[in-house]
Scaffold this active site. Structure first.
Site, PDB file in Angstrom:
ATOM      1  N   GLY A 163       0.774  -1.443  -0.050  1.00 33.82           N
ATOM      2  CA  GLY A 163      -0.128  -0.038  -0.143  1.00 33.82           C
ATOM      3  C   GLY A 163       0.906   1.350  -0.080  1.00 33.82           C
ATOM      4  O   GLY A 163       0.417   2.317   0.535  1.00 33.82           O
ATOM      5  N   GLY A 212       1.077   5.054   3.311  1.00 33.04           N
ATOM      6  CA  GLY A 212       2.295   4.200   2.868  1.00 33.04           C
ATOM      7  C   GLY A 212       2.983   5.090   1.984  1.00 33.04           C
ATOM      8  O   GLY A 212       4.136   4.608   1.989  1.00 33.04           O
ATOM      9  N   TYR A 228     -14.124  -4.551  10.029  1.00 32.28           N
ATOM     10  CA  TYR A 228     -12.718  -3.359  10.164  1.00 32.28           C
ATOM     11  C   TYR A 228     -12.252  -3.572  11.459  1.00 32.28           C
ATOM     12  O   TYR A 228     -10.946  -3.809  11.634  1.00 32.28           O
ATOM     13  CB  TYR A 228     -13.240  -2.198   9.666  1.00 32.28           C
ATOM     14  CG  TYR A 228     -11.595  -1.368   9.732  1.00 32.28           C
ATOM     15  CD1 TYR A 228     -10.739  -1.418   8.925  1.00 32.28           C
ATOM     16  CD2 TYR A 228     -11.501  -0.316  10.913  1.00 32.28           C
ATOM     17  CE1 TYR A 228      -9.614  -0.679   8.941  1.00 32.28           C
ATOM     18  CE2 TYR A 228     -10.271   0.545  10.833  1.00 32.28           C
ATOM     19  CZ  TYR A 228      -9.389   0.398   9.933  1.00 32.28           C
ATOM     20  OH  TYR A 228      -8.201   0.946  10.034  1.00 32.28           O
TER      21      TYR A 228
END
Length: 225
Positions: free
Chosen positions: A40, A46, A192
């Site tokens: 990422g 990232g 999540y």
């Protein structure tokens, strides 16, 4: 229930704002001669991490779903001398993960740091190629498989480090051991939260299994702190 979920989402946003208000934390530690793999690395935290490491002299290998080298070009604009490689990686596919890891183990003599950063948040119910829930597959299972593919090279490169980017939101997670993919009752945010908790559990367990290997360190870090 929806009011509760809205409150949770608002609390997450507020925590991120408080964290961001502290400003950037920069390091002047040079990374010359070090190779860092980051998932990422094409956007968000990232990308900023990849850019900072490149500025400090690391060879940075970015794994992402994009293949146009756009983010690599952005890093080179900021840091013309950067040593950056972009390789396609789809964490929702074991085949893609295997090909990505194979390219690294064949072409790279060492990995000093593996940063498991990529994640998706709050998406509608969908499946990975292997049939796992998309959030669980990308945020957790895909990274576990990637670490498995690269751990031998990391061990040979010691002292080395594995970093797993979790979140302080793991505190809101609950492991549904009898329904890990939330097939019975799916809701984006609870899934999540569970993936971030799974990241922490995995880091603790792998650290326990590698206890005798003091030169390979594992760290779980929060993206919001």
């Amino acid at each position: 229930m929806w009011n509760h979920r809205n409150r949770v989402a608002n609390d997450m946003a507020e925590e991120q704002r408080r964290s961001a208000s502290g400003g950037w934390v920069r390091s002047d530690v040079r990374m010359d001669g070090k190779t860092v793999v980051i998932t990422g690395g094409d956007q968000g935290i990232g990308f900023e991490t990849a850019l900072d490491l490149a500025r400090r002299g690391a060879r940075v290998i970015m794994g992402s779903r994009k293949t146009d080298d756009g983010e690599k070009a952005k890093i080179l604009e900021e840091c013309p001398d950067a040593n950056v490689v972009a390789i396609k990686l789809n964490l929702a596919s074991f085949e893609s993960i295997h090909v990505f890891a194979r390219q690294i183990t064949v072409n790279e003599p060492r990995i000093d740091v593996l940063i498991n950063n990529a994640a998706i948040t709050g998406c509608p119910k969908s499946k990975t190629v292997e049939g796992f829930d998309m959030q669980m597959g990308v945020n957790y299972i895909g990274h576990v498989f990637l670490i498995d593919q690269l751990i031998n090279l990391l061990q040979r490169s010691a002292p080395s480090r594995i970093i797993i980017v979790s979140s302080s939101d793991h505190k809101l997670g609950e492991m549904k051991w009898d329904d890990m993919m939330h097939d019975v009752d799916y809701s984006p945010l609870p899934m999540y939260f569970q993936t971030k908790l799974a990241n922490v559990y995995f880091c603790l367990e792998l650290s326990r299994q590698l206890r005798g290997e003091l030169r390979l360190r594992l760290n779980a870090v929060s993206k919001t702190v």
